[in-house]
Motif scaffolding. Structure first.
Motif, short mmCIF file in Angstrom:
data_model
loop_
_atom_site.label_atom_id
_atom_site.label_comp_id
_atom_site.label_asym_id
_atom_site.label_seq_id
_atom_site.Cartn_x
_atom_site.Cartn_y
_atom_site.Cartn_z
N ALA A 163 0.84 -1.20 0.00
CA ALA A 163 0.00 0.00 0.00
C ALA A 163 0.87 1.25 0.00
N LYS A 164 0.25 2.39 -0.23
CA LYS A 164 0.97 3.66 -0.27
C LYS A 164 1.63 4.00 1.07
N ASP A 165 1.03 3.50 2.15
CA ASP A 165 1.62 3.76 3.47
C ASP A 165 2.74 2.78 3.81
N GLY A 166 3.09 1.90 2.88
CA GLY A 166 4.19 0.96 3.08
C GLY A 166 3.77 -0.38 3.66
N GLY A 167 2.53 -0.49 4.08
CA GLY A 167 2.04 -1.75 4.65
C GLY A 167 1.65 -2.74 3.56
N LYS A 168 1.71 -4.01 3.90
CA LYS A 168 1.35 -5.06 2.96
C LYS A 168 -0.14 -5.36 3.11
N ARG A 169 -0.85 -5.41 1.99
CA ARG A 169 -2.28 -5.69 1.97
C ARG A 169 -2.51 -7.02 1.25
#
Length: 136
Positions: free
Chosen positions: A83-89
């Motif tokens: 994701a744009k926030d760096g988290g994995k979705r």
């Protein structure tokens, strides 16, 4: 075996997109599928994300709209992305292999449905039959 069949209603109008590069048609829809049993007298539904590719994607975008009944068979597929926030979705979705339009959309306001008589169909020249002659 990975095979899923659902029948439900579109939650919004399909939006047709094309992949960069080779330009393959794709549309992502959500189908509301009613659950078999009601909870506290209220009908519940599951909202299933569906991905449709190729000619089927183009036809779905052209001939269906929000609220229309649709049948889809395909397979469950999972994927992940950053994701744009760096988290994995993680995403679980139904990849359509077959799409059936159970109700068609009326895409233009001036579309009218005509009776068969305008095309020369007439029931006056038909011979009635006696139901007693039918063996079942």
């Amino acid at each position: 075996m990975n095979k899923v069949v659902i029948i439900g209603r579109l939650t919004k109008d399909p939006e047709l997109k094309y992949t960069p590069g080779n330009g393959t048609a794709v549309t992502q829809i959500t189908v509301a599928v009613e659950r078999r049993f009601k909870k506290d007298g209220q009908q519940e539904a599951d909202f299933i994300p569906v991905v449709i590719w190729g000619k089927a994607a183009e036809s779905t975008a052209q001939y269906t709209e929000k609220g229309r009944l649709i049948g889809i068979s395909g397979r469950i597929q999972t994927r992940s992305y950053e994701a744009k926030d760096g988290g994995k979705r993680y995403v679980t979705e139904l990849v359509a292999e077959e799409v059936k339009f159970l109700e068609f959309a009326k895409k233009s306001a001036d579309a009218s449905y005509t009776s068969g008589e305008e095309y020369g169909a007439s029931y006056e020249d038909m011979t009635p039959i006696d139901d007693g002659d039918i063996p079942f």
